[in-house]
Design a protein around this motif. Structure first.
Motif, short mmCIF file in Angstrom:
data_model
loop_
_atom_site.label_atom_id
_atom_site.label_comp_id
_atom_site.label_asym_id
_atom_site.label_seq_id
_atom_site.Cartn_x
_atom_site.Cartn_y
_atom_site.Cartn_z
N LEU A 207 0.85 -1.18 0.00
CA LEU A 207 0.00 0.00 0.00
C LEU A 207 0.89 1.24 0.00
O LEU A 207 1.79 1.37 0.83
N ILE A 208 0.63 2.15 -0.93
CA ILE A 208 1.40 3.39 -1.04
C ILE A 208 0.49 4.54 -0.63
O ILE A 208 -0.51 4.82 -1.29
N THR A 209 0.84 5.21 0.46
CA THR A 209 -0.02 6.23 1.05
C THR A 209 0.70 7.57 1.08
O THR A 209 1.81 7.67 1.62
N VAL A 210 0.08 8.59 0.51
CA VAL A 210 0.64 9.94 0.53
C VAL A 210 -0.04 10.71 1.67
O VAL A 210 -1.24 10.97 1.63
N PHE A 211 0.74 11.05 2.69
CA PHE A 211 0.22 11.77 3.84
C PHE A 211 0.45 13.27 3.69
O PHE A 211 1.50 13.71 3.24
N PHE A 212 -0.57 14.03 4.09
CA PHE A 212 -0.50 15.48 4.10
C PHE A 212 -0.55 15.97 5.55
O PHE A 212 -1.23 15.37 6.39
N HIS A 213 0.14 17.07 5.80
CA HIS A 213 0.12 17.71 7.11
C HIS A 213 -0.70 18.98 6.99
O HIS A 213 -0.50 19.78 6.07
N ASP A 214 -1.63 19.17 7.91
CA ASP A 214 -2.52 20.33 7.85
C ASP A 214 -2.65 20.95 9.23
O ASP A 214 -2.62 20.25 10.24
N LYS A 215 -2.78 22.27 9.25
CA LYS A 215 -3.05 22.99 10.50
C LYS A 215 -4.31 23.82 10.29
O LYS A 215 -4.25 25.00 9.95
N PRO A 216 -5.48 23.21 10.48
CA PRO A 216 -6.74 23.91 10.24
C PRO A 216 -6.96 25.12 11.15
O PRO A 216 -7.65 26.06 10.79
N THR A 217 -6.38 25.07 12.35
CA THR A 217 -6.41 26.22 13.26
C THR A 217 -5.03 26.34 13.89
O THR A 217 -4.17 25.47 13.74
N GLU A 218 -4.82 27.42 14.64
CA GLU A 218 -3.52 27.60 15.30
C GLU A 218 -3.26 26.51 16.33
O GLU A 218 -2.11 26.19 16.63
N GLU A 219 -4.34 25.95 16.87
CA GLU A 219 -4.18 24.94 17.92
C GLU A 219 -4.11 23.52 17.36
O GLU A 219 -3.63 22.61 18.03
N GLU A 220 -4.61 23.30 16.14
CA GLU A 220 -4.70 21.95 15.60
C GLU A 220 -3.57 21.65 14.63
O GLU A 220 -3.14 22.51 13.86
N SER A 221 -3.12 20.40 14.67
CA SER A 221 -2.13 19.90 13.72
C SER A 221 -2.53 18.47 13.39
O SER A 221 -2.64 17.63 14.27
N LEU A 222 -2.77 18.20 12.09
CA LEU A 222 -3.31 16.90 11.69
C LEU A 222 -2.52 16.30 10.54
O LEU A 222 -1.96 17.00 9.70
N LEU A 223 -2.52 14.97 10.48
CA LEU A 223 -2.04 14.23 9.32
C LEU A 223 -3.24 13.53 8.70
O LEU A 223 -4.07 12.97 9.41
N PHE A 224 -3.33 13.54 7.38
CA PHE A 224 -4.43 12.83 6.73
C PHE A 224 -3.95 12.22 5.41
O PHE A 224 -2.94 12.66 4.83
N VAL A 225 -4.68 11.22 4.94
CA VAL A 225 -4.33 10.52 3.71
C VAL A 225 -4.88 11.32 2.53
O VAL A 225 -6.08 11.33 2.27
N GLY A 226 -3.98 11.98 1.80
CA GLY A 226 -4.39 12.77 0.66
C GLY A 226 -4.52 11.95 -0.61
O GLY A 226 -5.33 12.27 -1.48
#
Length: 292
Positions: A207-226
């Motif tokens: 499985l080949i997964t491209v992960f993205f890093h996002d900061k939707p707010t100043e307090e949040e930091s998330l990784l998600f499968v783009g």
């Protein structure tokens, strides 16, 4: 004595030059400019992929379901937008306008969004993945909300995998506010482990997964499968990457010589932001950072 010193000096210069040349060759590897791919709209490429999936060990049920969905999509759009067998093209070139293709899909399928990369990859790779029976993740307003709408209409699209498995693999993850990829890779590995996600090792399917890093707010930091797809290795060592480009964009089977080409292909498409305070996209192969 002087002659010996001169000989040693020359030898050292030659060795240093060789080392630098070797490093330079690695750093200056030409980036991939063209790819060879098919939209699986011809019998030859479909048979190639069917045989490859079957000999690797993907179940007949999953293979048949996958090709039903391929057929549904290809029959819903204009044929001139799709390849006739394998074709060569520049990395980001498409034969179609994605917005026009979306209109064609909607005209024939109504509000049903169809199938995307995550649904497609799970449908093919599910035999090589296990998830703890007590893994319960409520995706809520996660990035999976459109995926889940599609799966409510067609729950069989996962090929036998469960919605709980799907959420465990793909739901976003809380991450550190850092741009260090190694730290994010560790987060993915630890989060998958806590969800009971286990990859069954098979050298010919990953499985080949491209992960993205996002900061939707100043307090949040998330990784998600783009983006995600399935990497297959033929008996002769040729690599094939199977993907659904997007909900209303085609299926693709991309032919590659090595993982460096796969990285170039994926990063050309998804590494599009610069100067941001988040990590660049990174690529996981099963549960490890993909080697190049």
């Amino acid at each position: 004595m002087k002659s010996r010193r001169d000989s040693i000096l020359i030898l050292c210069i030659v060795l240093i030059a060789a080392i630098l040349a070797g490093c330079g060759a690695a750093e200056q590897r030409p980036a991939l400019e063209r790819i060879e791919y098919t939209n699986l709209n011809d019998s030859g490429s479909r048979e190639l992929l069917k045989e490859l999936l079957s000999e690797i060990g993907v179940s007949d049920e999953r293979i048949q379901g996958f090709f039903r969905r391929v057929g549904r999509f290809n029959d819903s759009v204009k044929q001139e937008w799709l390849t006739d067998g394998f074709e060569e093209a520049e990395l980001l070139y498409t034969k179609y306008d994605p917005y026009a293709m979306q209109d064609e899909w909607t005209a024939k399928n109504g509000m049903f969004p169809g199938y995307n990369c995550r649904i497609t990859a799970m449908s093919l790779f599910g035999d090589f993945l296990s998830v703890s029976a007590d893994s319960q993740i409520n995706a809520g307003e996660d990035v999976l909300f459109v995926d889940e709408e599609a799966l409510k209409t067609d729950p069989d699209a996962l090929g036998g995998s469960s919605l709980a498995d799907f959420r465990a693999l793909y739901s976003s993850m809380k991450a550190e506010d850092t741009t260090e990829i190694k730290r994010h890779v560790q987060t993915v590995q630890e989060e998958w482990a806590s969800r009971g996600v286990i990859f069954r090792e098979n050298e010919r399917i990953h499985l080949i997964t491209v992960f993205f890093h996002d900061k939707p707010t100043e307090e949040e930091s998330l990784l998600f499968v783009g983006h995600v797809g399935v990497l297959l290795t033929a008996e002769d060592g040729t690599l094939y990457f199977v993907e659904k480009v997007a909900f209303q964009e085609p299926y693709r089977l991309v032919k590659l010589r090595n993982r460096a080409e796969l990285r170039d292909y994926l990063m050309a498409k998804y590494d599009t932001s610069w100067g941001q305070d988040t990590t660049r996209p990174f690529i996981m192969e099963n549960d490890s950072l993909m080697a190049e």
